[in-house]
Design an enzyme around this catalytic site. Structure first.
Site, PDB file in Angstrom:
ATOM      1  N   GLY A  56       0.809  -1.213   0.000  1.00 41.75           N
ATOM      2  CA  GLY A  56       0.000   0.000   0.000  1.00 41.75           C
ATOM      3  C   GLY A  56       0.846   1.268   0.000  1.00 41.75           C
ATOM      4  O   GLY A  56       2.023   1.232  -0.349  1.00 41.75           O
ATOM      5  N   LEU A 106       0.520   3.658  -2.075  1.00 39.86           N
ATOM      6  CA  LEU A 106       0.958   3.541  -3.472  1.00 39.86           C
ATOM      7  C   LEU A 106       1.447   4.868  -4.051  1.00 39.86           C
ATOM      8  O   LEU A 106       0.912   5.929  -3.763  1.00 39.86           O
ATOM      9  CB  LEU A 106      -0.196   3.009  -4.339  1.00 39.86           C
ATOM     10  CG  LEU A 106      -0.798   1.672  -3.904  1.00 39.86           C
ATOM     11  CD1 LEU A 106      -1.846   1.219  -4.928  1.00 39.86           C
ATOM     12  CD2 LEU A 106       0.268   0.585  -3.729  1.00 39.86           C
ATOM     13  N   HIS A 160       4.598   1.995  -7.834  1.00 40.97           N
ATOM     14  CA  HIS A 160       3.579   0.932  -7.821  1.00 40.97           C
ATOM     15  C   HIS A 160       2.638   1.033  -9.033  1.00 40.97           C
ATOM     16  O   HIS A 160       2.318   0.019  -9.654  1.00 40.97           O
ATOM     17  CB  HIS A 160       2.710   1.056  -6.571  1.00 40.97           C
ATOM     18  CG  HIS A 160       3.444   0.948  -5.273  1.00 40.97           C
ATOM     19  ND1 HIS A 160       3.676   2.024  -4.458  1.00 40.97           N
ATOM     20  CD2 HIS A 160       3.996  -0.113  -4.634  1.00 40.97           C
ATOM     21  CE1 HIS A 160       4.311   1.645  -3.371  1.00 40.97           C
ATOM     22  NE2 HIS A 160       4.539   0.343  -3.455  1.00 40.97           N
ATOM     23  N   LYS A 165      13.727  -1.809  -8.045  1.00 38.54           N
ATOM     24  CA  LYS A 165      14.279  -1.149  -6.851  1.00 38.54           C
ATOM     25  C   LYS A 165      14.613  -2.178  -5.770  1.00 38.54           C
ATOM     26  O   LYS A 165      15.588  -2.044  -5.049  1.00 38.54           O
ATOM     27  CB  LYS A 165      13.295  -0.116  -6.290  1.00 38.54           C
ATOM     28  CG  LYS A 165      13.902   0.673  -5.145  1.00 38.54           C
ATOM     29  CD  LYS A 165      12.974   1.724  -4.644  1.00 38.54           C
ATOM     30  CE  LYS A 165      11.965   1.208  -3.645  1.00 38.54           C
ATOM     31  NZ  LYS A 165      12.562   0.815  -2.354  1.00 38.54           N
ATOM     32  N   ASP A 166      13.767  -3.221  -5.675  1.00 38.73           N
ATOM     33  CA  ASP A 166      13.990  -4.281  -4.689  1.00 38.73           C
ATOM     34  C   ASP A 166      14.559  -5.501  -5.430  1.00 38.73           C
ATOM     35  O   ASP A 166      13.937  -6.554  -5.485  1.00 38.73           O
ATOM     36  CB  ASP A 166      12.671  -4.600  -3.990  1.00 38.73           C
ATOM     37  CG  ASP A 166      12.121  -3.389  -3.256  1.00 38.73           C
ATOM     38  OD1 ASP A 166      12.606  -3.103  -2.162  1.00 38.73           O
ATOM     39  OD2 ASP A 166      11.240  -2.702  -3.814  1.00 38.73           O
ATOM     40  N   LEU A 198      11.553   6.304  -6.059  1.00 35.93           N
ATOM     41  CA  LEU A 198      10.319   6.454  -5.292  1.00 35.93           C
ATOM     42  C   LEU A 198      10.234   5.326  -4.275  1.00 35.93           C
ATOM     43  O   LEU A 198      10.576   4.179  -4.571  1.00 35.93           O
ATOM     44  CB  LEU A 198       9.104   6.397  -6.212  1.00 35.93           C
ATOM     45  CG  LEU A 198       8.935   7.563  -7.180  1.00 35.93           C
ATOM     46  CD1 LEU A 198       7.717   7.337  -8.062  1.00 35.93           C
ATOM     47  CD2 LEU A 198       8.788   8.871  -6.420  1.00 35.93           C
ATOM     48  N   SER A 199       9.798   5.680  -3.073  1.00 28.86           N
ATOM     49  CA  SER A 199       9.651   4.679  -2.021  1.00 28.86           C
ATOM     50  C   SER A 199       8.605   5.183  -1.036  1.00 28.86           C
ATOM     51  O   SER A 199       8.524   6.397  -0.774  1.00 28.86           O
ATOM     52  CB  SER A 199      10.984   4.481  -1.292  1.00 28.86           C
ATOM     53  OG  SER A 199      10.774   3.818  -0.057  1.00 28.86           O
ATOM     54  N   ARG A 239       8.797   4.926   1.913  1.00 28.33           N
ATOM     55  CA  ARG A 239       9.539   5.452   3.075  1.00 28.33           C
ATOM     56  C   ARG A 239      10.028   6.881   2.862  1.00 28.33           C
ATOM     57  O   ARG A 239      10.472   7.508   3.827  1.00 28.33           O
ATOM     58  CB  ARG A 239      10.724   4.539   3.397  1.00 28.33           C
ATOM     59  CG  ARG A 239      10.272   3.197   3.928  1.00 28.33           C
ATOM     60  CD  ARG A 239      11.390   2.426   4.614  1.00 28.33           C
ATOM     61  NE  ARG A 239      10.848   1.390   5.474  1.00 28.33           N
ATOM     62  CZ  ARG A 239      10.615   0.145   5.085  1.00 28.33           C
ATOM     63  NH1 ARG A 239      10.894  -0.207   3.851  1.00 28.33           N
ATOM     64  NH2 ARG A 239      10.109  -0.734   5.918  1.00 28.33           N
TER      65      ARG A 239
HETATM   66  P1  AMP Z   1       6.162  -2.275  -1.515  1.00 27.84           P
HETATM   67  O1  AMP Z   1       4.777  -1.741  -1.361  1.00 27.84           O
HETATM   68  O2  AMP Z   1       7.213  -1.342  -1.046  1.00 27.84           O
HETATM   69  O3  AMP Z   1       6.290  -3.680  -0.962  1.00 27.84           O
HETATM   70  O4  AMP Z   1       6.415  -2.415  -3.090  1.00 27.84           O
HETATM   71  C1  AMP Z   1       5.543  -3.157  -3.905  1.00 27.84           C
HETATM   72  C2  AMP Z   1       6.180  -3.354  -5.246  1.00 27.84           C
HETATM   73  O5  AMP Z   1       6.433  -2.077  -5.842  1.00 27.84           O
HETATM   74  C3  AMP Z   1       7.555  -4.067  -5.155  1.00 27.84           C
HETATM   75  O6  AMP Z   1       7.654  -4.986  -6.224  1.00 27.84           O
HETATM   76  C4  AMP Z   1       8.530  -2.937  -5.297  1.00 27.84           C
HETATM   77  O7  AMP Z   1       9.773  -3.339  -5.831  1.00 27.84           O
HETATM   78  C5  AMP Z   1       7.792  -2.033  -6.275  1.00 27.84           C
HETATM   79  N1  AMP Z   1       8.325  -0.677  -6.194  1.00 27.84           N
HETATM   80  C6  AMP Z   1       8.457   0.100  -5.089  1.00 27.84           C
HETATM   81  N2  AMP Z   1       9.070   1.265  -5.407  1.00 27.84           N
HETATM   82  C7  AMP Z   1       9.333   1.221  -6.728  1.00 27.84           C
HETATM   83  C8  AMP Z   1       9.966   2.120  -7.659  1.00 27.84           C
HETATM   84  N3  AMP Z   1      10.440   3.298  -7.282  1.00 27.84           N
HETATM   85  N4  AMP Z   1      10.058   1.731  -8.939  1.00 27.84           N
HETATM   86  C9  AMP Z   1       9.579   0.521  -9.347  1.00 27.84           C
HETATM   87  N5  AMP Z   1       8.983  -0.357  -8.528  1.00 27.84           N
HETATM   88  C10 AMP Z   1       8.867  -0.021  -7.239  1.00 27.84           C
END
Ligand code: AMP
Length: 310
Positions: A34, A36, A40, A152-153, A187-188, A190
Protein backbone atom coordinates in the site's frame (compact mmCIF):
# COMPACT_ATOMS: atom_id res chain seq x y z
CA UNK A 1 -18.18 1.59 -10.96
CA UNK A 2 -15.77 1.32 -8.06
CA UNK A 3 -13.05 -1.31 -7.95
CA UNK A 4 -13.82 -4.67 -6.30
CA UNK A 5 -12.20 -5.06 -2.87
CA UNK A 6 -11.76 -8.52 -1.34
CA UNK A 7 -10.65 -9.06 2.23
CA UNK A 8 -11.10 -12.83 2.54
CA UNK A 9 -8.91 -15.44 0.89
CA UNK A 10 -11.88 -17.59 -0.13
CA UNK A 11 -13.71 -14.60 -1.68
CA UNK A 12 -10.61 -13.83 -3.72
CA UNK A 13 -10.31 -17.43 -4.90
CA UNK A 14 -14.04 -17.57 -5.81
CA UNK A 15 -13.88 -14.21 -7.64
CA UNK A 16 -10.91 -15.31 -9.72
CA UNK A 17 -12.49 -18.68 -10.51
CA UNK A 18 -15.65 -16.93 -11.74
CA UNK A 19 -13.83 -14.20 -13.70
CA UNK A 20 -11.07 -16.20 -15.36
CA UNK A 21 -13.33 -18.80 -16.99
CA UNK A 22 -13.27 -17.09 -20.38
CA UNK A 23 -10.61 -18.48 -22.71
CA UNK A 24 -7.36 -16.47 -22.87
CA UNK A 25 -8.01 -14.62 -19.63
CA UNK A 26 -4.57 -13.96 -18.19
CA UNK A 27 -4.25 -12.82 -14.60
CA UNK A 28 -1.59 -10.25 -13.66
CA UNK A 29 -0.68 -9.74 -10.01
CA UNK A 30 1.00 -6.81 -8.25
CA UNK A 31 1.77 -7.44 -4.57
CA UNK A 32 2.21 -4.25 -2.52
CA UNK A 33 2.16 -2.94 1.03
CA UNK A 34 0.00 0.00 0.00
CA UNK A 35 0.84 3.72 0.30
CA UNK A 36 0.96 3.54 -3.47
CA UNK A 37 3.07 5.91 -5.56
CA UNK A 38 4.12 6.13 -9.20
CA UNK A 39 6.51 3.16 -8.74
CA UNK A 40 3.58 0.93 -7.82
CA UNK A 41 1.19 2.39 -10.40
CA UNK A 42 3.71 1.71 -13.16
CA UNK A 43 3.64 -1.98 -12.19
CA UNK A 44 -0.17 -1.91 -12.13
CA UNK A 45 -0.41 -0.18 -15.52
CA UNK A 46 2.03 -2.67 -17.07
CA UNK A 47 0.04 -5.58 -15.69
CA UNK A 48 -3.21 -4.04 -16.98
CA UNK A 49 -1.68 -3.66 -20.44
CA UNK A 50 -0.47 -7.28 -20.56
CA UNK A 51 -3.32 -9.17 -18.86
CA UNK A 52 -7.11 -9.25 -18.98
CA UNK A 53 -7.43 -9.18 -15.18
CA UNK A 54 -5.15 -7.37 -12.75
CA UNK A 55 -5.14 -8.06 -9.02
CA UNK A 56 -3.30 -5.75 -6.62
CA UNK A 57 -2.73 -6.89 -3.05
CA UNK A 58 -2.44 -4.29 -0.32
CA UNK A 59 -1.10 -5.97 2.79
CA UNK A 60 1.38 -4.57 5.29
CA UNK A 61 3.06 -7.86 6.11
CA UNK A 62 4.19 -7.96 9.75
CA UNK A 63 6.46 -10.95 9.09
CA UNK A 64 8.87 -8.83 7.04
CA UNK A 65 9.37 -6.17 9.69
CA UNK A 66 12.05 -6.57 12.36
CA UNK A 67 11.32 -5.76 16.04
CA UNK A 68 13.02 -2.34 15.70
CA UNK A 69 11.33 -1.49 12.39
CA UNK A 70 8.47 0.80 11.50
CA UNK A 71 5.46 -1.60 11.23
CA UNK A 72 3.01 0.50 13.30
CA UNK A 73 4.10 3.72 11.59
CA UNK A 74 4.11 2.32 8.07
CA UNK A 75 2.06 4.78 5.93
CA UNK A 76 -1.51 3.65 5.24
CA UNK A 77 -3.96 5.33 2.81
CA UNK A 78 -6.30 2.58 1.72
CA UNK A 79 -9.04 4.67 0.02
CA UNK A 80 -6.48 6.55 -2.05
CA UNK A 81 -4.74 3.25 -2.90
CA UNK A 82 -8.02 1.80 -4.24
CA UNK A 83 -8.57 4.91 -6.38
CA UNK A 84 -5.03 4.65 -7.78
CA UNK A 85 -5.47 0.93 -8.53
CA UNK A 86 -8.68 1.67 -10.41
CA UNK A 87 -7.22 4.65 -12.26
CA UNK A 88 -4.33 2.48 -13.53
CA UNK A 89 -6.48 -0.37 -14.79
CA UNK A 90 -6.59 -2.88 -11.90
CA UNK A 91 -9.80 -4.87 -11.46
CA UNK A 92 -9.53 -6.15 -7.89
CA UNK A 93 -7.78 -5.12 -4.69
CA UNK A 94 -7.03 -7.94 -2.28
CA UNK A 95 -6.66 -6.41 1.18
CA UNK A 96 -6.73 -9.14 3.82
CA UNK A 97 -6.29 -8.58 7.55
CA UNK A 98 -3.27 -10.04 9.35
CA UNK A 99 -5.57 -12.68 10.94
CA UNK A 100 -6.94 -13.65 7.53
CA UNK A 101 -3.43 -14.25 6.18
CA UNK A 102 -1.96 -15.75 9.35
CA UNK A 103 -4.81 -17.39 11.30
CA UNK A 104 -4.06 -18.89 14.73
CA UNK A 105 -1.79 -21.89 14.29
CA UNK A 106 -0.08 -20.58 11.16
CA UNK A 107 3.42 -22.04 11.46
CA UNK A 108 5.03 -22.25 8.03
CA UNK A 109 8.03 -20.22 7.02
CA UNK A 110 9.35 -20.06 3.48
CA UNK A 111 13.05 -19.36 3.16
CA UNK A 112 15.63 -19.04 0.38
CA UNK A 113 18.77 -19.35 2.48
CA UNK A 114 21.31 -18.77 -0.30
CA UNK A 115 19.91 -15.29 -0.90
CA UNK A 116 18.39 -14.17 2.39
CA UNK A 117 21.60 -13.42 4.28
CA UNK A 118 23.45 -11.21 1.81
CA UNK A 119 22.99 -7.46 1.08
CA UNK A 120 19.77 -6.32 2.84
CA UNK A 121 19.41 -9.74 4.48
CA UNK A 122 22.56 -9.17 6.52
CA UNK A 123 21.06 -6.01 8.04
CA UNK A 124 17.43 -7.14 8.26
CA UNK A 125 17.47 -10.67 9.68
CA UNK A 126 14.25 -12.55 8.91
CA UNK A 127 13.04 -9.91 6.45
CA UNK A 128 13.28 -12.02 3.30
CA UNK A 129 11.77 -15.08 5.01
CA UNK A 130 8.78 -12.85 5.77
CA UNK A 131 8.68 -11.71 2.14
CA UNK A 132 9.03 -15.25 0.73
CA UNK A 133 6.33 -16.57 3.08
CA UNK A 134 3.75 -13.90 2.19
CA UNK A 135 4.50 -14.03 -1.54
CA UNK A 136 4.16 -17.84 -1.58
CA UNK A 137 0.82 -17.51 0.20
CA UNK A 138 -0.41 -14.74 -2.11
CA UNK A 139 0.67 -16.61 -5.26
CA UNK A 140 -1.21 -19.64 -4.05
CA UNK A 141 -4.39 -17.57 -3.60
CA UNK A 142 -4.20 -15.50 -6.80
CA UNK A 143 -2.48 -18.05 -9.10
CA UNK A 144 -1.44 -15.33 -11.54
CA UNK A 145 -0.04 -15.89 -15.02
CA UNK A 146 2.32 -12.94 -14.51
CA UNK A 147 3.56 -11.26 -11.32
CA UNK A 148 5.08 -7.80 -11.31
CA UNK A 149 7.91 -6.63 -9.08
CA UNK A 150 10.10 -3.52 -9.03
CA UNK A 151 13.80 -3.47 -9.85
CA UNK A 152 14.28 -1.15 -6.85
CA UNK A 153 13.99 -4.28 -4.69
CA UNK A 154 16.32 -6.32 -6.88
CA UNK A 155 17.23 -8.84 -4.19
CA UNK A 156 13.52 -9.43 -3.54
CA UNK A 157 12.97 -10.14 -7.25
CA UNK A 158 15.79 -12.69 -7.25
CA UNK A 159 14.47 -14.41 -4.11
CA UNK A 160 10.98 -14.66 -5.60
CA UNK A 161 12.37 -15.90 -8.93
CA UNK A 162 14.24 -18.66 -7.06
CA UNK A 163 11.19 -19.47 -4.94
CA UNK A 164 8.91 -19.83 -7.99
CA UNK A 165 11.47 -21.90 -9.86
CA UNK A 166 12.12 -24.25 -6.97
CA UNK A 167 8.49 -24.66 -5.90
CA UNK A 168 7.05 -24.78 -9.42
CA UNK A 169 4.75 -21.76 -9.09
CA UNK A 170 3.56 -21.34 -12.67
CA UNK A 171 3.84 -17.54 -12.82
CA UNK A 172 6.13 -15.43 -14.97
CA UNK A 173 8.08 -12.93 -12.87
CA UNK A 174 8.19 -9.56 -14.63
CA UNK A 175 10.71 -7.03 -13.31
CA UNK A 176 9.80 -3.38 -13.93
CA UNK A 177 12.57 -0.77 -13.95
CA UNK A 178 12.93 1.64 -11.04
CA UNK A 179 10.76 4.76 -11.18
CA UNK A 180 12.57 7.87 -9.93
CA UNK A 181 11.83 11.45 -8.89
CA UNK A 182 13.09 14.22 -11.19
CA UNK A 183 16.35 14.40 -9.18
CA UNK A 184 16.88 10.66 -9.47
CA UNK A 185 15.74 9.53 -6.01
CA UNK A 186 13.97 6.18 -6.30
CA UNK A 187 10.32 6.45 -5.29
CA UNK A 188 9.65 4.68 -2.02
CA UNK A 189 6.83 4.65 0.52
CA UNK A 190 9.54 5.45 3.08
CA UNK A 191 10.42 8.79 1.42
CA UNK A 192 7.57 10.39 3.44
CA UNK A 193 9.75 9.97 6.55
CA UNK A 194 12.40 12.33 5.10
CA UNK A 195 12.53 15.87 6.51
CA UNK A 196 13.21 18.54 3.84
CA UNK A 197 16.91 18.52 4.83
CA UNK A 198 17.07 14.72 4.72
CA UNK A 199 15.33 14.77 1.35
CA UNK A 200 18.17 16.92 -0.01
CA UNK A 201 20.78 14.62 1.56
CA UNK A 202 19.07 11.58 -0.01
CA UNK A 203 19.95 12.99 -3.45
CA UNK A 204 23.47 11.75 -2.75
CA UNK A 205 22.26 8.19 -3.45
CA UNK A 206 21.22 8.67 -7.11
CA UNK A 207 24.08 11.12 -7.51
CA UNK A 208 26.58 8.44 -6.41
CA UNK A 209 25.01 5.72 -8.55
CA UNK A 210 24.70 8.19 -11.44
CA UNK A 211 28.44 8.87 -11.34
CA UNK A 212 29.18 5.14 -11.40
CA UNK A 213 26.67 4.78 -14.25
CA UNK A 214 28.51 7.44 -16.23
CA UNK A 215 31.87 5.73 -15.65
CA UNK A 216 30.37 2.42 -16.78
CA UNK A 217 28.85 4.02 -19.91
CA UNK A 218 32.27 5.55 -20.64
CA UNK A 219 33.84 2.07 -20.58
CA UNK A 220 35.06 1.61 -17.00
CA UNK A 221 34.82 -2.05 -15.99
CA UNK A 222 36.93 -2.25 -12.82
CA UNK A 223 34.72 -2.97 -9.80
CA UNK A 224 37.05 -1.12 -7.41
CA UNK A 225 36.94 2.09 -9.48
CA UNK A 226 33.14 2.02 -9.72
CA UNK A 227 32.80 1.28 -6.02
CA UNK A 228 35.31 3.94 -4.93
CA UNK A 229 33.46 6.52 -7.01
CA UNK A 230 30.15 5.74 -5.26
CA UNK A 231 31.75 5.76 -1.81
CA UNK A 232 33.47 9.11 -2.52
CA UNK A 233 30.21 10.84 -3.49
CA UNK A 234 28.48 9.51 -0.38
CA UNK A 235 31.45 10.46 1.80
CA UNK A 236 31.32 14.03 0.47
CA UNK A 237 27.86 14.19 2.10
CA UNK A 238 29.16 12.49 5.28
CA UNK A 239 27.30 9.32 4.38
CA UNK A 240 28.62 5.77 4.81
CA UNK A 241 26.44 3.09 3.23
CA UNK A 242 25.33 -0.04 5.10
CA UNK A 243 26.55 -1.87 2.05
CA UNK A 244 27.63 -0.94 -1.48
CA UNK A 245 28.29 -4.10 -3.47
CA UNK A 246 28.65 -5.15 -7.06
CA UNK A 247 27.24 -8.64 -7.61
CA UNK A 248 26.41 -10.85 -10.57
CA UNK A 249 23.01 -9.70 -11.81
CA UNK A 250 21.91 -13.20 -12.83
CA UNK A 251 21.45 -14.53 -9.31
CA UNK A 252 23.46 -12.26 -6.95
CA UNK A 253 25.53 -15.35 -6.08
CA UNK A 254 28.95 -13.73 -6.35
CA UNK A 255 30.42 -10.44 -5.26
CA UNK A 256 32.45 -9.05 -8.15
CA UNK A 257 35.79 -7.62 -7.06
CA UNK A 258 37.86 -7.59 -10.29
CA UNK A 259 36.83 -6.72 -13.82
CA UNK A 260 33.14 -6.87 -14.74
CA UNK A 261 32.75 -9.40 -17.54
CA UNK A 262 29.04 -10.26 -17.11
CA UNK A 263 25.91 -8.26 -16.25
CA UNK A 264 26.18 -6.99 -12.69
CA UNK A 265 24.06 -5.10 -10.21
CA UNK A 266 25.49 -2.34 -8.07
CA UNK A 267 23.29 -2.34 -4.95
CA UNK A 268 23.48 -0.09 -1.95
CA UNK A 269 21.63 0.66 1.27
CA UNK A 270 21.99 3.97 3.04
CA UNK A 271 20.69 5.18 6.40
CA UNK A 272 19.78 8.82 5.91
CA UNK A 273 19.58 10.85 9.15
CA UNK A 274 16.19 12.57 9.26
CA UNK A 275 15.37 14.52 12.42
CA UNK A 276 15.21 12.06 15.33
CA UNK A 277 15.27 8.99 13.10
CA UNK A 278 17.26 7.44 10.27
CA UNK A 279 15.48 6.40 7.08
CA UNK A 280 16.87 3.32 5.39
CA UNK A 281 16.85 3.75 1.61
CA UNK A 282 17.96 1.21 -0.97
CA UNK A 283 18.78 1.62 -4.62
CA UNK A 284 20.62 -0.19 -7.40
CA UNK A 285 21.70 0.05 -11.00
CA UNK A 286 22.13 -2.76 -13.50
CA UNK A 287 25.56 -2.61 -15.11
CA UNK A 288 24.91 -4.22 -18.46
CA UNK A 289 25.79 -3.51 -22.08
CA UNK A 290 22.23 -4.40 -23.05
CA UNK A 291 20.78 -1.29 -24.71
CA UNK A 292 17.73 -1.13 -22.39
CA UNK A 293 19.91 -1.02 -19.28
CA UNK A 294 22.43 1.31 -20.93
CA UNK A 295 19.55 3.73 -21.48
CA UNK A 296 18.66 3.59 -17.76
CA UNK A 297 22.33 4.20 -16.84
CA UNK A 298 22.56 7.16 -19.20
CA UNK A 299 19.31 8.63 -17.86
CA UNK A 300 20.57 8.42 -14.29
CA UNK A 301 24.00 9.80 -15.15
CA UNK A 302 22.37 12.88 -16.72
CA UNK A 303 20.06 13.68 -13.83
CA UNK A 304 20.64 17.26 -12.73
CA UNK A 305 21.50 17.50 -9.05
CA UNK A 306 21.26 21.06 -7.72
CA UNK A 307 24.59 22.15 -6.17
CA UNK A 308 26.47 19.21 -7.69
CA UNK A 309 30.12 20.17 -7.53
CA UNK A 310 31.78 16.73 -7.52
P1 AMP B 1 6.16 -2.28 -1.52
O1 AMP B 1 4.78 -1.74 -1.36
O2 AMP B 1 7.21 -1.34 -1.05
O3 AMP B 1 6.29 -3.68 -0.96
O4 AMP B 1 6.41 -2.41 -3.09
C1 AMP B 1 5.54 -3.16 -3.91
C2 AMP B 1 6.18 -3.35 -5.25
O5 AMP B 1 6.43 -2.08 -5.84
C3 AMP B 1 7.56 -4.07 -5.15
O6 AMP B 1 7.65 -4.99 -6.22
C4 AMP B 1 8.53 -2.94 -5.30
O7 AMP B 1 9.77 -3.34 -5.83
C5 AMP B 1 7.79 -2.03 -6.27
N1 AMP B 1 8.32 -0.68 -6.19
C6 AMP B 1 8.46 0.10 -5.09
N2 AMP B 1 9.07 1.26 -5.41
C7 AMP B 1 9.33 1.22 -6.73
C8 AMP B 1 9.97 2.12 -7.66
N3 AMP B 1 10.44 3.30 -7.28
N4 AMP B 1 10.06 1.73 -8.94
C9 AMP B 1 9.58 0.52 -9.35
N5 AMP B 1 8.98 -0.36 -8.53
C10 AMP B 1 8.87 -0.02 -7.24
Amino acid sequence: MSIAVMTRRQDMIDFLRDHSKKPNTKIGFVPTMGALHAGHTTLIAQSASENQLTVVSVFVNPKQFGPQEDLSKYPRQFRQDCDLCQAHGAHVVFAPTVEEMYPPGFATQVSVPTLNRILCGEHRPGHFDGVATVVALLLNIVRPDRSYFGQKDYQQVQIIRRLCLDMGFPTKIVMVKTIREADGLALSSRNVYLTPEARVLAQAIPQALGKAAKLYCDGERKASVLRDCVLAVLKAHSLVPQYAEIRLAEDLSQRVEGVLTADCVFALAQLVPSGEISVRLIDNIILSEDSEWMRCLEELSHVHIPGDSL
